[in-house]
Motif scaffolding. Sequence first.
Motif, PDB file in Angstrom:
ATOM      1  N   LEU A  60       0.859  -1.176   0.000  1.00  0.00           N
ATOM      2  CA  LEU A  60       0.000   0.000   0.000  1.00  0.00           C
ATOM      3  C   LEU A  60       0.895   1.225   0.000  1.00  0.00           C
ATOM      4  O   LEU A  60       1.766   1.353   0.867  1.00  0.00           O
ATOM      5  CB  LEU A  60      -0.896   0.028   1.238  1.00  0.00           C
ATOM      6  N   GLU A  61       0.707   2.094  -0.981  1.00  0.00           N
ATOM      7  CA  GLU A  61       1.553   3.279  -1.103  1.00  0.00           C
ATOM      8  C   GLU A  61       0.677   4.520  -1.205  1.00  0.00           C
ATOM      9  O   GLU A  61      -0.242   4.592  -2.013  1.00  0.00           O
ATOM     10  CB  GLU A  61       2.441   3.171  -2.333  1.00  0.00           C
ATOM     11  N   SER A  62       0.979   5.504  -0.368  1.00  0.00           N
ATOM     12  CA  SER A  62       0.272   6.774  -0.423  1.00  0.00           C
ATOM     13  C   SER A  62       0.749   7.552  -1.646  1.00  0.00           C
ATOM     14  O   SER A  62       1.950   7.715  -1.862  1.00  0.00           O
ATOM     15  CB  SER A  62       0.547   7.572   0.861  1.00  0.00           C
ATOM     16  N   VAL A  63      -0.210   7.989  -2.475  1.00  0.00           N
ATOM     17  CA  VAL A  63       0.086   8.788  -3.668  1.00  0.00           C
ATOM     18  C   VAL A  63      -0.804  10.023  -3.628  1.00  0.00           C
ATOM     19  O   VAL A  63      -1.708  10.123  -2.805  1.00  0.00           O
ATOM     20  CB  VAL A  63      -0.146   7.976  -4.969  1.00  0.00           C
ATOM     21  N   MET A  64      -0.552  10.969  -4.517  1.00  0.00           N
ATOM     22  CA  MET A  64      -1.321  12.217  -4.527  1.00  0.00           C
ATOM     23  C   MET A  64      -2.827  11.968  -4.626  1.00  0.00           C
ATOM     24  O   MET A  64      -3.610  12.668  -4.001  1.00  0.00           O
ATOM     25  CB  MET A  64      -0.874  13.109  -5.700  1.00  0.00           C
ATOM     26  N   GLU A  65      -3.230  10.959  -5.399  1.00  0.00           N
ATOM     27  CA  GLU A  65      -4.645  10.694  -5.635  1.00  0.00           C
ATOM     28  C   GLU A  65      -5.308   9.844  -4.560  1.00  0.00           C
ATOM     29  O   GLU A  65      -6.508   9.642  -4.583  1.00  0.00           O
ATOM     30  CB  GLU A  65      -4.827  10.003  -6.993  1.00  0.00           C
ATOM     31  N   GLY A  66      -4.527   9.286  -3.642  1.00  0.00           N
ATOM     32  CA  GLY A  66      -5.091   8.413  -2.612  1.00  0.00           C
ATOM     33  C   GLY A  66      -4.110   7.329  -2.230  1.00  0.00           C
ATOM     34  O   GLY A  66      -2.978   7.611  -1.862  1.00  0.00           O
ATOM     35  N   VAL A  67      -4.529   6.073  -2.338  1.00  0.00           N
ATOM     36  CA  VAL A  67      -3.685   4.936  -1.980  1.00  0.00           C
ATOM     37  C   VAL A  67      -3.622   3.978  -3.168  1.00  0.00           C
ATOM     38  O   VAL A  67      -4.655   3.553  -3.690  1.00  0.00           O
ATOM     39  CB  VAL A  67      -4.220   4.197  -0.736  1.00  0.00           C
ATOM     40  N   LEU A  68      -2.406   3.648  -3.582  1.00  0.00           N
ATOM     41  CA  LEU A  68      -2.180   2.680  -4.651  1.00  0.00           C
ATOM     42  C   LEU A  68      -1.879   1.340  -3.998  1.00  0.00           C
ATOM     43  O   LEU A  68      -0.971   1.236  -3.176  1.00  0.00           O
ATOM     44  CB  LEU A  68      -1.005   3.109  -5.523  1.00  0.00           C
ATOM     45  N   VAL A  69      -2.639   0.307  -4.359  1.00  0.00           N
ATOM     46  CA  VAL A  69      -2.434  -1.034  -3.816  1.00  0.00           C
ATOM     47  C   VAL A  69      -1.983  -1.940  -4.954  1.00  0.00           C
ATOM     48  O   VAL A  69      -2.651  -2.039  -5.986  1.00  0.00           O
ATOM     49  CB  VAL A  69      -3.721  -1.590  -3.182  1.00  0.00           C
ATOM     50  N   THR A  70      -0.835  -2.586  -4.763  1.00  0.00           N
ATOM     51  CA  THR A  70      -0.341  -3.578  -5.713  1.00  0.00           C
ATOM     52  C   THR A  70       0.017  -4.823  -4.917  1.00  0.00           C
ATOM     53  O   THR A  70       0.232  -4.755  -3.710  1.00  0.00           O
ATOM     54  CB  THR A  70       0.898  -3.077  -6.489  1.00  0.00           C
ATOM     55  N   GLY A  71       0.084  -5.951  -5.589  1.00  0.00           N
ATOM     56  CA  GLY A  71       0.467  -7.157  -4.882  1.00  0.00           C
ATOM     57  C   GLY A  71       0.063  -8.401  -5.623  1.00  0.00           C
ATOM     58  O   GLY A  71      -0.270  -8.374  -6.805  1.00  0.00           O
ATOM     59  N   THR A  72       0.106  -9.512  -4.889  1.00  0.00           N
ATOM     60  CA  THR A  72      -0.256 -10.802  -5.454  1.00  0.00           C
ATOM     61  C   THR A  72      -1.259 -11.506  -4.546  1.00  0.00           C
ATOM     62  O   THR A  72      -1.295 -11.278  -3.336  1.00  0.00           O
ATOM     63  CB  THR A  72       0.979 -11.717  -5.618  1.00  0.00           C
ATOM     64  N   ALA A  73      -2.061 -12.353  -5.177  1.00  0.00           N
ATOM     65  CA  ALA A  73      -2.993 -13.221  -4.458  1.00  0.00           C
ATOM     66  C   ALA A  73      -2.750 -14.638  -4.965  1.00  0.00           C
ATOM     67  O   ALA A  73      -2.643 -14.857  -6.174  1.00  0.00           O
ATOM     68  CB  ALA A  73      -4.433 -12.796  -4.715  1.00  0.00           C
ATOM     69  N   ARG A  74      -2.634 -15.578  -4.042  1.00  0.00           N
ATOM     70  CA  ARG A  74      -2.410 -16.981  -4.413  1.00  0.00           C
ATOM     71  C   ARG A  74      -3.516 -17.846  -3.817  1.00  0.00           C
ATOM     72  O   ARG A  74      -3.830 -17.731  -2.634  1.00  0.00           O
ATOM     73  CB  ARG A  74      -1.071 -17.467  -3.867  1.00  0.00           C
ATOM     74  N   ALA A  75      -4.072 -18.699  -4.677  1.00  0.00           N
ATOM     75  CA  ALA A  75      -5.126 -19.609  -4.230  1.00  0.00           C
ATOM     76  C   ALA A  75      -5.169 -20.800  -5.177  1.00  0.00           C
ATOM     77  O   ALA A  75      -4.691 -20.730  -6.309  1.00  0.00           O
ATOM     78  CB  ALA A  75      -6.478 -18.907  -4.213  1.00  0.00           C
ATOM     79  N   LEU A  76      -5.752 -21.874  -4.722  1.00  0.00           N
ATOM     80  CA  LEU A  76      -5.920 -23.067  -5.538  1.00  0.00           C
ATOM     81  C   LEU A  76      -7.285 -22.989  -6.217  1.00  0.00           C
ATOM     82  O   LEU A  76      -8.319 -22.963  -5.551  1.00  0.00           O
ATOM     83  CB  LEU A  76      -5.833 -24.324  -4.675  1.00  0.00           C
ATOM     84  N   ALA A  77      -7.270 -22.910  -7.544  1.00  0.00           N
ATOM     85  CA  ALA A  77      -8.507 -22.853  -8.318  1.00  0.00           C
ATOM     86  C   ALA A  77      -8.874 -24.254  -8.799  1.00  0.00           C
ATOM     87  O   ALA A  77      -8.007 -25.088  -9.051  1.00  0.00           O
ATOM     88  CB  ALA A  77      -8.347 -21.919  -9.502  1.00  0.00           C
TER      89      ALA A  77
END
Length: 83
Positions: A60-77
């Motif tokens: 989670l990174e604070s940016v001028m426009e708000g909060v930018l969220v990047t990352g990964t999600a892992r699950a068994l499909a």
Amino acid sequence: MALNARLDHRNPLVFDTHELGRRPGALQRLSRTIDAPKDLGIQGVIGVPEGAPVELDLRLESVMEGVLVTGTARALAKGECVR
């Protein structure tokens, strides 16, 4: 989402950004495992069963426009061939 809508803080996909701060460049990393929500996937083709563990590694990174969220999600499909 409407601006006056309230977020449900009990939802595991809602994250508290209060500690992040509002200064652009402030950074917070989160790792957690949540239960898969209902309908995560393409109905009748492939998806993650409701309640199955989903591992999240987020930035989670604070940016001028708000909060930018990047990352990964892992699950068994689980799915079936639809040919």
